[in-house]
Enzyme design. Structure first.
Site, PDB file in Angstrom:
ATOM      1  N   PRO A  36      31.253  37.988 -16.669  1.00 35.67           N
ATOM      2  CA  PRO A  36      32.777  37.723 -15.907  1.00 35.67           C
ATOM      3  C   PRO A  36      32.126  36.870 -14.579  1.00 35.67           C
ATOM      4  O   PRO A  36      31.316  37.209 -14.001  1.00 35.67           O
ATOM      5  CB  PRO A  36      32.638  38.991 -15.538  1.00 35.67           C
ATOM      6  N   GLU A  37      32.212  35.283 -15.178  1.00 37.41           N
ATOM      7  CA  GLU A  37      32.057  33.877 -13.955  1.00 37.41           C
ATOM      8  C   GLU A  37      33.230  34.463 -13.524  1.00 37.41           C
ATOM      9  O   GLU A  37      34.195  34.713 -14.161  1.00 37.41           O
ATOM     10  CB  GLU A  37      32.195  32.952 -14.454  1.00 37.41           C
TER      11      GLU A  37
END
Length: 297
Positions: free
Chosen positions: A2-3
């Site tokens: 996850p960014e």
DNA sequence: AAGTGAACCTGAAGGC
DNA sequence: TGCCTTCAGGTTCACT
């Protein structure tokens, strides 16, 4: 996984379930993830009401009716999913997404919403690079995980002038500087690669080299700042990118991965009209960089 | 002091 | 089929 766009997607998915609900029980199924859970993890959360969900960079913050604030990080493989009693075919039987390995369901929040309906929120993280920590509301921004984070690449805060200020004098490759959370907070490997392609800048270039030497704001900095803001905004609008497993909290997939121009596209033609280059993969500070050597200078 | 690389951990995918 | 290697969306720590 996850960014920033994926974490924001998770926040938006959890928000309607968490906010206004009471935490009636918490299952903590192991003593640690990346870090040990706070010793009073279950006791401090049980019985509390959730007031709001926030996000800073890639960190999710869960604000209760009193301290503590719960800080969550998803690491590389963390995900949340929501199981609601109302969607179950049998009352009391929670619809369960079984595609994920239940052995890695590390935390389960049992919630009751304002209408009395029950929900469960399950945190799953095979690699256990994620973590959950406590802060106080008053000292949240000074928490070791959040203190020192740079500017958010959302909204209009990040402009060419600020980017120039951040990169001036930096000798590291541009790719490495953009991944530095102390400068810009929330970019990761995918969106750095994509933003650099959009801006037509080489990831190998010395970061400080895109800063104009005269007083004038560098056109390259303006272009890069705009590319970063655009790619992040578009990815959030698309519900993030779903690679191996990353899903929204209801199990559906984000779709920004279909918009990748360079990430994980080694050997494909550069999508820039008239470029004719081929996407290359190189390794920078131990991580894959995808870029077009022809049009990214 | 800034910059680089290894470590943390599991699973998926590809080669033989 | 199985065994091996490589790679994965992140952060932190130790080293030069």
């Amino acid at each position: 996984m996850p960014e920033l766009p994926e974490v924001e997607t998770v926040r938006r998915g959890l928000q309607p379930v968490f906010e206004g609900s009471r935490i009636v029980a918490v299952e903590q199924r192991r003593p640690d993830l990346r870090f040990p859970f706070p010793p009073d993890f279950v006791a401090s959360l049980t019985g509390r009401s959730v007031v709001s969900l926030g996000r800073r960079a890639k960190y999710l913050t869960i604000h209760l009716d009193r301290d503590p604030v719960l800080i969550c990080h998803l690491g590389m493989s963390g995900s949340f999913r929501v199981l609601s009693e109302s969607t179950a075919t049998i009352p009391g039987d929670f619809h369960y997404e079984r595609s994920k390995n239940e052995a890695h369901d590390h935390v389960v929040f049992h919630l009751q919403d304002a209408h009395g309906a029950s929900h469960r929120i399950v945190f799953n993280d095979p690699r256990r690079f994620g973590f959950m920590l406590f802060s106080t509301a008053a000292a949240l921004n000074e928490h070791p995980s959040l203190a020192g984070l740079g500017v958010e690449p959302t909204g209009n805060a990040l402009g060419g002038a600020l980017l120039a200020e951040l990169l001036r004098g930096k000798r590291a490759p541009l790719k490495a500087a953009l991944l530095d959370q102390r400068l810009i907070a929330g970019l990761g490997n995918i969106y750095v690669c994509e933003a650099l392609w959009r801006a037509g800048l080489s990831p190998r270039r010395e970061a400080g080299s895109i800063v104009a030497t005269t007083g004038r704001t560098s056109v390259r900095c303006e272009r890069l700042a705009g590319a970063i803001r655009d790619v992040i905004a578009e990815a959030i609008a698309a519900g993030g990118s779903s690679l191996r497993d990353h899903a929204q909290v209801d199990g559906s997939l984000g779709y920004f991965q279909h918009s990748f121009s360079v990430y994980d596209r080694e050997g494909h033609p550069c999508p820039k009209p008239g470029c004719g280059g081929t996407i290359a993969r190189i390794v920078q500070s131990g991580r894959s960089t995808f870029y077009c050597p022809s049009c990214q200078r």
